[in-house]
Structures are given as structure tokens and as C-alpha cells.
Design a protein around this motif. Structure first.
Motif, PDB file in Angstrom:
ATOM      1  N   ILE A  30      -3.071   2.296   1.458  1.00 32.61           N
ATOM      2  CA  ILE A  30      -2.879   1.134   0.589  1.00 32.61           C
ATOM      3  C   ILE A  30      -1.403   0.747   0.564  1.00 32.61           C
ATOM      4  CG2 ILE A  30      -3.325   0.187  -1.693  1.00 32.61           C
ATOM      5  CD1 ILE A  30      -5.817   1.188  -0.214  1.00 32.61           C
ATOM      6  N   PRO A  31      -1.067  -0.528   0.778  1.00 34.49           N
ATOM      7  CA  PRO A  31       0.345  -0.957   0.773  1.00 34.49           C
ATOM      8  C   PRO A  31       1.019  -0.679  -0.569  1.00 34.49           C
ATOM      9  CG  PRO A  31      -1.080  -2.675   1.681  1.00 34.49           C
ATOM     10  CD  PRO A  31      -1.982  -1.638   1.084  1.00 34.49           C
ATOM     11  N   SER A  32       2.251  -0.173  -0.518  1.00 30.56           N
ATOM     12  CA  SER A  32       3.036   0.108  -1.726  1.00 30.56           C
ATOM     13  C   SER A  32       4.498   0.270  -1.327  1.00 30.56           C
ATOM     14  CB  SER A  32       2.530   1.374  -2.413  1.00 30.56           C
ATOM     15  OG  SER A  32       3.413   1.782  -3.437  1.00 30.56           O
ATOM     16  N   ASN A  33       5.403  -0.125  -2.225  1.00 34.70           N
ATOM     17  CA  ASN A  33       6.835   0.005  -1.948  1.00 34.70           C
ATOM     18  C   ASN A  33       7.352   1.408  -2.219  1.00 34.70           C
ATOM     19  OD1 ASN A  33       7.150  -2.697  -1.191  1.00 34.70           O
ATOM     20  ND2 ASN A  33       7.452  -3.354  -3.301  1.00 34.70           N
ATOM     21  N   GLN A  34       6.776   2.082  -3.213  1.00 35.77           N
ATOM     22  CA  GLN A  34       7.304   3.374  -3.644  1.00 35.77           C
ATOM     23  C   GLN A  34       6.550   4.570  -3.091  1.00 35.77           C
ATOM     24  OE1 GLN A  34       7.494   1.920  -8.026  1.00 35.77           O
ATOM     25  NE2 GLN A  34       9.023   3.509  -7.874  1.00 35.77           N
ATOM     26  N   TYR A  35       5.268   4.395  -2.754  1.00 38.97           N
ATOM     27  CA  TYR A  35       4.441   5.526  -2.343  1.00 38.97           C
ATOM     28  C   TYR A  35       3.687   5.222  -1.052  1.00 38.97           C
ATOM     29  CZ  TYR A  35       4.946   7.189  -7.187  1.00 38.97           C
ATOM     30  OH  TYR A  35       5.441   7.605  -8.394  1.00 38.97           O
ATOM     31  N   TYR A  36       3.317   6.296  -0.361  1.00 34.95           N
ATOM     32  CA  TYR A  36       2.233   6.221   0.615  1.00 34.95           C
ATOM     33  C   TYR A  36       0.962   6.510  -0.193  1.00 34.95           C
ATOM     34  CZ  TYR A  36       5.787   6.583   4.272  1.00 34.95           C
ATOM     35  OH  TYR A  36       6.863   6.367   5.073  1.00 34.95           O
ATOM     36  N   ILE A  71       1.437  18.306  -3.710  1.00 28.78           N
ATOM     37  CA  ILE A  71       1.743  16.910  -4.020  1.00 28.78           C
ATOM     38  C   ILE A  71       2.725  16.832  -5.188  1.00 28.78           C
ATOM     39  CG2 ILE A  71       0.773  14.745  -4.890  1.00 28.78           C
ATOM     40  CD1 ILE A  71      -1.797  15.456  -3.349  1.00 28.78           C
ATOM     41  N   ILE A  72       2.495  17.629  -6.225  1.00 27.81           N
ATOM     42  CA  ILE A  72       3.394  17.641  -7.386  1.00 27.81           C
ATOM     43  C   ILE A  72       4.775  18.128  -6.984  1.00 27.81           C
ATOM     44  CG2 ILE A  72       3.836  18.756  -9.612  1.00 27.81           C
ATOM     45  CD1 ILE A  72       0.818  18.689 -10.104  1.00 27.81           C
ATOM     46  N   ASN A  73       4.832  19.163  -6.129  1.00 27.38           N
ATOM     47  CA  ASN A  73       6.126  19.698  -5.677  1.00 27.38           C
ATOM     48  C   ASN A  73       6.968  18.641  -4.974  1.00 27.38           C
ATOM     49  OD1 ASN A  73       5.504  22.166  -6.715  1.00 27.38           O
ATOM     50  ND2 ASN A  73       5.350  23.244  -4.775  1.00 27.38           N
ATOM     51  N   PHE A  95      -0.805   9.861  -4.042  1.00 30.44           N
ATOM     52  CA  PHE A  95       0.407   9.064  -4.204  1.00 30.44           C
ATOM     53  C   PHE A  95       1.563   9.928  -3.715  1.00 30.44           C
ATOM     54  CE2 PHE A  95      -2.616   7.384  -7.189  1.00 30.44           C
ATOM     55  CZ  PHE A  95      -2.376   6.023  -7.234  1.00 30.44           C
ATOM     56  N   TRP A  96       1.986   9.718  -2.459  1.00 29.37           N
ATOM     57  CA  TRP A  96       3.045  10.516  -1.862  1.00 29.37           C
ATOM     58  C   TRP A  96       4.324   9.668  -1.811  1.00 29.37           C
ATOM     59  CZ3 TRP A  96       2.024  15.550   0.035  1.00 29.37           C
ATOM     60  CH2 TRP A  96       3.142  16.204   0.559  1.00 29.37           C
ATOM     61  N   PRO A  97       5.415  10.099  -2.487  1.00 33.01           N
ATOM     62  CA  PRO A  97       6.615   9.268  -2.564  1.00 33.01           C
ATOM     63  C   PRO A  97       7.213   8.991  -1.177  1.00 33.01           C
ATOM     64  CG  PRO A  97       6.706  11.058  -4.153  1.00 33.01           C
ATOM     65  CD  PRO A  97       5.539  11.328  -3.260  1.00 33.01           C
ATOM     66  N   LYS A  98       7.674   7.754  -0.988  1.00 37.54           N
ATOM     67  CA  LYS A  98       8.382   7.411   0.237  1.00 37.54           C
ATOM     68  C   LYS A  98       9.816   7.917   0.148  1.00 37.54           C
ATOM     69  CE  LYS A  98       5.652   3.340   1.474  1.00 37.54           C
ATOM     70  NZ  LYS A  98       5.680   1.887   1.783  1.00 37.54           N
ATOM     71  N   VAL A  99      10.412   8.202   1.304  1.00 38.90           N
ATOM     72  CA  VAL A  99      11.776   8.712   1.327  1.00 38.90           C
ATOM     73  C   VAL A  99      12.732   7.632   0.869  1.00 38.90           C
ATOM     74  CG1 VAL A  99      13.569   9.650   2.797  1.00 38.90           C
ATOM     75  CG2 VAL A  99      11.178  10.222   3.236  1.00 38.90           C
TER      76      VAL A  99
END
Length: 396
Positions: free
Chosen positions: A318-324, A370-372, A392-396
Motif C-alpha cells: 500500500i502506498p505510504s510516505n512513512q511506512y512500507y 516489527i516493534i524492534n 507497518f514497516w518504517p521507511k529509512v
């Protein structure tokens, strides 16, 4: 009934754009000190106090550059942190000011050039400052004691002493956690050798006696072997769980399609299973090994617990600016919402281990990883028509 205006002196609106007020001197001094502390402690570029007057929300005090806050952001009574896409990015905090009577006085708003949320220490300091400001508002006028910046700094100093003790306890807990992980790893590793020996011995006896023993005894042998295999899976999963914090975090640029091709071979996915990936071969910049462990556990879970003759799994990016944001949807039996919190706990499984082989650790490992890495995982299901796990995996 008290209202916001009863805590201020002579507040009135001339028109939609202009506010007149003669604030109490002590409150004016408190606001000025408050603003200076916010700007200095949080390295903020701007600060504003917005009063929740009956007519509309109005800016009571400001310092630094102008802050433009949408009405929707002031409608909630909850603490809000957001990152405004700008060049450079701006980090905004909107914190409601609630009086002891539960009257919403207004909001504290400040901005700074940052892309990180407030730390727990900063939240505690902000909470302490707000309490002091609220005390200024609710004390009777004839008993107001001037609260100046020195008292604010004194309060912060006491808070820092408490934080030092908190840090000490956190370090102690971390040490205990590390020792527990080490014990789990050693215990699991040392149990593997005798367990393998027991399995081999049982298999030899079974091969030697399968033509001599009655069917009932052979079934008991198979049951013991099944339990030994389950113990082996449990030990392997315990070892994986104990190694989460030392997992290789090397980043790689790779697509979901490529990751799944590797996982498909590891899991030996049956031809009866259909896996559709909707990601357009988009490249993800992720810590490969941790992400692959999470992805593998969720796909394995979707296959293992599927009760359909032809399991179908849909994977979407799903498209997102902050997460994969990755959704993994299956056509299995679903999960009753009352079990949502249970499925991510250690050794928990909703089906009998005699029906589905598993240790109940897979989702726990996925959740912890995921939390780590600063993300989260959500589950949605009506308990009948399949389940959707969302990463919800944060983008670098």
C-alpha cells in the motif's frame, strides 16, 4: 459552570480577526517563562497557546514564527505528534490543556525542525511544565504565588533526578533481559542433542518392531515421535526468539516478489496454494533478514491455519510516505476479534497442536521484530471470512 473566560481577565473578540484581553500579570509572566522553556528545552522554532473560547479557538500567546494549525487538529482531546512534509521537515506537537475540572482550557502547540517524535523524557518534562501552567490558572487570585522560570527549572531538576533512577532501573531490566535471552539460547541448544538421540532411538525401535507390535502400540510409537518432533520445532523457535535482538540488520534493496521466491522454497509451498502479490516489483529498502523472518512467519501462518482445499493468499503493498505497508490476506477460517491480542503472545495458538503442528511462537517473533524496528502489526477479521495482517514497516 466555570468556563475558559473565567480563568482570564477581560477577554473579548472585537471581530473574527482581533482579540483583546488584559491577562493577569502572573499569568502573563507564567506564559512568557513557559514559552522560553518550551523554545529552549525542545529546541522549538515557534510556540503558541490557543484558548478554547466559546466563540472559537483563539491564539492567546505566541512566540517565534507563526503556526498555522487546522481546526481538525484542535478537535481531539488527545496528545498529538505529527511530521509536516516540508523542506526541511517540521515536527509539530499539539497538546491539550485540560483543567482538573475536565474543562478543556485550550492547546499548547510548538514546532521544531526534526523528523523524530518526542522521547519519553521529553514527554515527562512537557507534562511537568503543563501541570505548573494549569496550577497558575486554577489557584484563586488572592493566593497565587508567582511561578517564575527558576521554579520551572527546579521542577525539571527534580524530574531529571527521577529520570536518573528510571534509567538505572531500565539498565537493570535490560541486563536481566539479556541474561534471560542467553539462558534461553543455551538451554535450547543443550536440549537439542539429547532430544535428537531420543528421536533416533525411537525411530530405530519402531523400524525393528513395526512388524511385531500390534497396531495400537504402533500408533503410540507414532504419537511419541510426533511429540518429539514438536519439541524439536519448539526448541528451534525458542532459539530464533532468543536471537531476535542480535539479528543482522544489514539493509538491502529488494522487491516483495523476490523475497517471496526465497520463502516459497524454504516453506515448500504446495501447488494447491495460490499466492498473488500486488506490488509492481517496487524495490524496498529494508533490513533484509529481520523483514524476511517476519514475512515468512506470516505467510507460513496463513498457509498452516488455512482450512480450505485451495488456500489463497493476497499480498499487497500500500502506498505510504512513512511506512512500507504490506497487507497479507488469506481465505482461511478467520480469527475471532476477541483473540486478536492473544495471538501475538508467546506459545499461544488457537488450534490444537494435534491438528496443526506449531509452537505458537511465529507471530510473537514477527511482532517483536516489527516493534524492534519501530513499526507495528495489525490484524483484521470477522472470525469467518479469512484474516488480514497488516505490517507497518518504517521507511529509512
Amino acid at each position: 459552570m466555570p468556563n475558559v473566560e473565567s480563568y482570564l481577565e477581560g477577554v473579548s473578540l472585537i471581530d473574527e480577526q482581533q482579540l483583546t484581553t488584559s491577562l493577569d500579570n502572573d499569568i502573563q509572566t507564567s506564559l512568557k517563562s513557559f514559552a522560553e522553556l518550551i523554545l529552549n528545552i525542545f529546541d522549538a522554532s515557534s510556540f503558541s497557546i490557543v484558548a478554547n473560547l466559546p466563540q472559537r479557538a483563539v491564539e492567546l500567546y505566541k512566540s517565534g514564527s507563526k503556526i498555522t494549525v487546522a481546526k481538525e487538529q484542535l478537535s481531539d482531546d488527545v496528545f498529538n505528534e505529527s511530521i509536516i512534509e516540508h523542506a526541511p521537515k517540521i515536527f509539530r506537537v499539539v497538546s491539550p490543556i485540560i483543567l482538573p475540572s475536565n474543562l478543556k482550557f485550550g492547546w499548547l502547540v510548538f514546532e521544531r525542525a526534526s523528523d523524530s517524535l518526542l522521547t519519553e523524557k521529553e514527554k515527562l518534562i512537557l507534562n511537568s511544565l503543563q501541570k505548573n501552567f494549569v496550577n497558575q490558572l486554577v489557584q484563586p487570585k488572592n493566593s497565587l504565588d508567582k511561578i517564575n522560570s527558576s521554579k520551572f527549572h527546579s521542577t525539571i531538576s527534580e524530574l531529571k533526578e527521577d529520570e536518573t533512577e528510571k534509567d538505572r532501573l531500565i539498565k537493570k531490566l535490560q541486563k536481566m533481559s539479556d541474561e534471560l535471552d542467553e539462558f534461553t539460547s543455551i538451554a535450547s541448544h543443550d536440549l537439542k542433542s539429547p532430544l535428537n538421540a531420543i528421536k533416533r532411538l525411537l525411530e530405530w525401535i519402531y523400524d525393528d518392531c513395526k512388524d511385531l507390535l500390534p497396531q495400537e502400540h504402533l500408533e503410540n510409537f507414532q504419537l511419541v515421535l510426533s511429540r518429539a518432533n514438536r519439541m524439536q520445532v519448539l526448541l528451534e523457535d525458542l532459539l530464533s526468539y532468543s536471537r531476535i535482538n542480535s539479528c543482522d540488520s544489514t539493509h538491502a534493496n529488494i522487491s516483495l516478489e523476490s523475497i517471496y521466491q526465497d520463502i516459497e522454497q524454504i516453506l515448500e509451498v504446495s501447488q494447491a496454494v495460490t499466492v498473488d502479490i500486488h506490488a509492481n516489483n517496487e524495490v524496498l529498502d529494508i533490513p533484509l533478514i529481520p523483514f524476511k523472518i517476519v514475512f515468512q512467519n506470516l505467510i507460513s501462518n496463513a498457509i498452516k491455519h488455512n482450512n480450505k482445499e485451495h488456500p489463497v493468499i493476497d499480498i499487497s503493498l500500500i502506498p505510504s510516505n512513512q511506512y512500507y505497508i504490506i497487507e497479507i490476506t488469506d481465505n482461511g477460517p478467520g480469527i475471532d476479534p476477541k483473540y486478536f491480542s492473544l495471538i501475538f503472545k508467546l506459545f499461544q495458538t488457537l488450534q490444537s497442536r494435534d491438528d496443526v503442528e506449531g509452537s505458537g511462537i511465529g507471530l510473537c517473533i514477527a511482532n517483536k521484530l516489527i516493534i524492534n524496528y519501530g513499526g507495528k502489526i495489525e490484524v483484521a477479521s470477522d472470525g469467518e471470512l479469512g484474516s488480514t495482517f497488516t505490517i507497518f514497516w518504517p521507511k529509512v
